[in-house]
Design an enzyme around this catalytic site. Structure first.
Site, short mmCIF file in Angstrom:
data_model
loop_
_atom_site.label_atom_id
_atom_site.label_comp_id
_atom_site.label_asym_id
_atom_site.label_seq_id
_atom_site.Cartn_x
_atom_site.Cartn_y
_atom_site.Cartn_z
N LYS A 185 -14.90 -4.96 8.37
CA LYS A 185 -14.78 -5.56 7.12
C LYS A 185 -13.61 -6.38 7.09
CE LYS A 185 -13.53 -6.35 3.35
NZ LYS A 185 -13.12 -7.88 3.02
N GLY A 238 -5.21 -0.62 3.06
CA GLY A 238 -5.16 -1.23 2.16
C GLY A 238 -4.34 -1.06 1.33
N THR A 240 -3.02 0.90 -2.30
CA THR A 240 -3.37 1.97 -3.28
C THR A 240 -4.38 2.10 -3.80
OG1 THR A 240 -0.98 2.72 -2.19
CG2 THR A 240 -1.62 3.80 -3.80
N GLY A 243 -7.66 1.85 -2.60
CA GLY A 243 -7.63 3.16 -1.77
C GLY A 243 -8.15 4.32 -2.95
N GLU A 260 -4.87 4.25 4.81
CA GLU A 260 -3.45 3.89 4.78
C GLU A 260 -3.72 3.29 3.87
OE1 GLU A 260 -1.76 4.49 7.22
OE2 GLU A 260 -3.05 5.84 8.92
N CYS A 294 3.28 -2.85 6.38
CA CYS A 294 3.25 -1.17 5.35
C CYS A 294 4.47 -0.58 5.13
CB CYS A 294 2.06 -1.05 5.39
SG CYS A 294 1.79 -0.51 6.94
N GLU A 394 5.47 -2.28 -4.87
CA GLU A 394 6.00 -2.57 -3.22
C GLU A 394 5.70 -3.80 -3.63
OE1 GLU A 394 1.93 -2.40 -0.97
OE2 GLU A 394 3.38 -2.11 0.64
P1 NAD Z 1 -6.45 -4.73 0.04
O1 NAD Z 1 -6.55 -3.93 -0.99
O2 NAD Z 1 -6.37 -6.06 -1.78
O3 NAD Z 1 -7.74 -4.90 0.75
C1 NAD Z 1 -8.00 -4.62 2.33
C2 NAD Z 1 -8.98 -4.98 2.35
O4 NAD Z 1 -9.61 -3.87 1.46
C3 NAD Z 1 -9.77 -6.11 2.14
O5 NAD Z 1 -10.46 -6.14 3.29
C4 NAD Z 1 -10.07 -6.30 1.05
O6 NAD Z 1 -11.11 -7.56 0.84
C5 NAD Z 1 -11.50 -4.84 1.09
N1 NAD Z 1 -11.27 -4.59 -0.36
C6 NAD Z 1 -10.72 -5.34 -1.69
N2 NAD Z 1 -11.52 -4.52 -2.56
C7 NAD Z 1 -12.17 -3.37 -2.74
C8 NAD Z 1 -13.06 -2.80 -2.93
N3 NAD Z 1 -13.37 -2.62 -4.19
N4 NAD Z 1 -14.01 -2.17 -2.26
C9 NAD Z 1 -14.55 -1.65 -0.40
N5 NAD Z 1 -12.89 -2.64 0.05
C10 NAD Z 1 -12.45 -3.67 -0.80
O7 NAD Z 1 -4.97 -4.71 0.28
P2 NAD Z 1 -4.17 -6.24 0.92
O8 NAD Z 1 -3.54 -6.62 -0.34
O9 NAD Z 1 -5.37 -7.21 1.58
O10 NAD Z 1 -3.28 -6.05 1.93
C11 NAD Z 1 -2.36 -5.73 1.99
C12 NAD Z 1 -1.81 -4.23 1.59
O11 NAD Z 1 -2.69 -3.06 2.17
C13 NAD Z 1 -0.48 -3.56 0.61
O12 NAD Z 1 -0.45 -2.24 -0.09
C14 NAD Z 1 -0.56 -3.04 2.42
O13 NAD Z 1 0.83 -1.90 2.03
C15 NAD Z 1 -1.38 -2.21 2.60
N6 NAD Z 1 -1.23 -1.51 3.88
C16 NAD Z 1 -1.15 -0.52 4.44
C17 NAD Z 1 -1.15 -0.61 5.94
C18 NAD Z 1 -0.80 0.84 6.51
O14 NAD Z 1 -1.24 1.18 7.99
N7 NAD Z 1 -0.89 1.79 5.17
C19 NAD Z 1 -1.42 -1.48 6.89
C20 NAD Z 1 -1.28 -2.87 6.10
C21 NAD Z 1 -1.64 -2.92 5.21
#
Ligand code: NAD
Length: 492
Positions: A185, A238, A240, A243, A260, A294, A394
């Site tokens: 996804k 995504g 925190t 997560g 992650e 990230c 962040e």
């Molecule tokens: P996000 O958590 O909003 O979304 C990430 C993914 O999760 C998307 O596909 C989104 O549609 C999905 N999602 C959102 N809510 C969900 C839920 N309730 N259940 C299941 N899936 C859900 O994050 P974002 O805004 O897309 O990305 C930015 C964040 O990602 C930043 O905090 C960044 O630090 C982190 N990030 C971490 C790493 C790492 O390797 N640690 C790498 C890249 C990004």
């Protein structure tokens, strides 16, 4: 609407999901727009999946496990994963273009770094497929005890929008190499390259159901995946907060999870550092990928005795970096991925000013001459104190918070004074100090005299609120296999 005008991207034009190697409309018929953040134009519409579609994808993934995929030899599986890598490279120009169109990153990054790195990851794990082995164990008594490393089952890979294809590859590659099946996804903002990966999976002959691609909002389709009893593992990258929510929801069905998450990584410059190199490193650390990285080195910790000179040069460098059209091969700094992200970044800039940080470069929206696009200037703040918002939260954008320190112990204490622990760096010519600091830092990756270096063979992942589990490297194999112990009675 600007069409993608690419005949190979039929799936996107037809607004479909990939389930069981078939392109299907979402069961509700709903679609969602994909926007080019550099032009603000809608460039595609993709299917917006619902719970029924998740059910169908999970059922297909399960059937593949119990069918041809489960029966296939590890070597043959590896060959197919390797073909994914080859085909990705054959289509690199087109897929890099898609990555830039939906994310806003410079085409040079997509073409020369991200897509090749995704292919390399697939190639690397393809090589592991027939090398994932169990062991024989010298147990007491007259028994033969041995272990089998078996796939976990149906893996859901949920990825964000900053490195859409690369972060998908970090999950899909080890999952498939270890014999799992996948429901991928992508983020709603950046679904195009995941769909392209789905096309490639069909092209190279992955059996039906092995890789399914489901597009749709995280709050509905993501949540449906996380709650689904037929999903055995969630590999998530995504935010925190997301997560944490996933961990809670996944508890009900006892899913395996790897997370992650976010970061606020410290980049420490000691007084004996090679100043020019450290300035380059600070720049790459925060401005590569528009700071939507990230592991971005978003907290710069500089020794008080060199800080003024350092900041003058760093600010000069930041001011020279200008945003440009991401599709121009010369551009090194593109558009933020979405309007929401632009607003978030500008809000943090205002908060920083209000809280008393000193703006020394950037700080405003940028215009590349079109009056359109979510561009922002590379931004540097000096005189940040550890309790300020921009030192703690962040931002996920090109905004650097500079904090000074008086001695090594204070540098380490400040570096570790964060809920996050994804990455860190130290700049010094003293090898003993380098190793000392590397051991003291609470982070999953520590760079010495460099920043933002990655390799598929080296593990990557977080300490503390930056998550758990490791991606890439042999460590990832543990997260995509489970161990079965077999006992044979040898007593005559
Ligand atoms: P996000 O958590 O909003 O979304 C990430 C993914 O999760 C998307 O596909 C989104 O549609 C999905 N999602 C959102 N809510 C969900 C839920 N309730 N259940 C299941 N899936 C859900 O994050 P974002 O805004 O897309 O990305 C930015 C964040 O990602 C930043 O905090 C960044 O630090 C982190 N990030 C971490 C790493 C790492 O390797 N640690 C790498 C890249 C990004």
């Amino acid at each position: 609407m600007t069409r993608l005008n690419d005949e190979t991207m039929t799936a996107i034009d037809q607004k479909k999901l990939l389930i069981n190697n078939q392109w299907r409309e979402s069961s509700s018929g709903k679609t969602m727009d994909v926007v080019n953040p550099a032009t603000e134009e809608v460039i595609a519409q993709v299917a917006s999946a619902g719970k029924d579609d998740v059910d169908a994808a999970v059922a297909a993934a399960r059937a593949a496990l119990n069918g041809p995929w489960g029966a296939m030899s590890a070597r043959e599986r590896g060959r197919l994963v390797s073909r994914l890598a080859d085909r990705l490279l054959e289509r690199v120009d087109e897929i890099a273009r898609l990555e830039t169109l939906h994310n806003g990153k410079p085409i040079s990054e997509s073409r020369n770094i991200e897509i090749p790195a995704a292919a390399e990851c697939l190639e690397y794990f393809a090589g592991w497929a027939d090398k994932v082995m169990g062991e024989t164990i010298p147990v007491k008594g007259n028994y033969l005890a041995y272990t089998l490393r078996e796939p976990i089952g149906v893996v859901a890979a949920i990825v964000p929008w900053n490195f859409p294809l690369l972060l998908a590859a970090w999950k899909v590659a080890p999952a498939l190499a270890c014999g799992n099946t996948v429901v991928l996804k992508p983020a709603s903002q950046t679904p195009l390259t995941a769909l392209a990966l789905g096309e490639i999976a069909v092209e190279v002959g992955l059996p039906p159901g092995v890789l399914n691609v489901i597009t749709g909002p995280g709050s509905s389709v993501g949540q449906a995946i996380v709650e689904h009893p037929g999903v055995d593992k969630i590999a998530f990258t995504g935010d925190t907060a997301t997560g944490k929510a996933i961990m809670k929801s996944a508890a009900d069905t006892l899913k395996r999870i790897t997370l992650e998450l976010g970061g606020k990584s410290p980049n420490i410059v000691l007084p004996d550092a090679d100043m020019e190199a450290a300035i380059r490193g600070a720049t790459v650390g925060i401005f590569y990928g528009k700071g939507e990285v990230c592991a971005a080195g978003s907290r710069l910790l500089v020794d008080r005795s060199i800080k003024d000179e350092f900041m003058e040069k760093l600010a000069g460098r930041a001011k020279k970096m200008t945003a440009g059209d991401p599709m121009d091969p010369k551009t090194r700094f593109g558009a933020l991925a979405s309007k929401k992200q632009l607003e978030t970044v500008l809000r943090y800039v205002e908060t920083a000013k209000k809280e008393g940080a000193e703006l020394v470069a950037g700080g405003a929206r940028a215009d590349i001459g079109t009056g359109k696009g979510y561009f922002v200037q590379p931004t540097v703040f000096d005189k940040v104190t550890p309790e300020m918002t921009i030192a703690r939260e962040e931002i996920f954008g090109p905004v650097l918070a500079t904090i000074e320190f008086a001695d090594l112990d204070e540098a380490i204490a400040r570096a570790n004074d964060s809920q996050y622990g994804l990455a860190a760096a130290v700049w010094t010519r003293d090898i003993k100090k380098a190793h000392y600091v590397a051991r003291k830092l609470q982070a999953g990756t520590v760079w010495v005299n460099t920043y933002n270096v990655y390799d598929t063979a080296a593990p990557f992942g977080g300490y503390k609120a930056s998550g758990f589990g490791r991606e890439m490297s042999a460590h990832a194999l543990e997260h995509y296999t489970q161990v079965k112990t077999v006992w044979i009675d040898l007593n005559m």
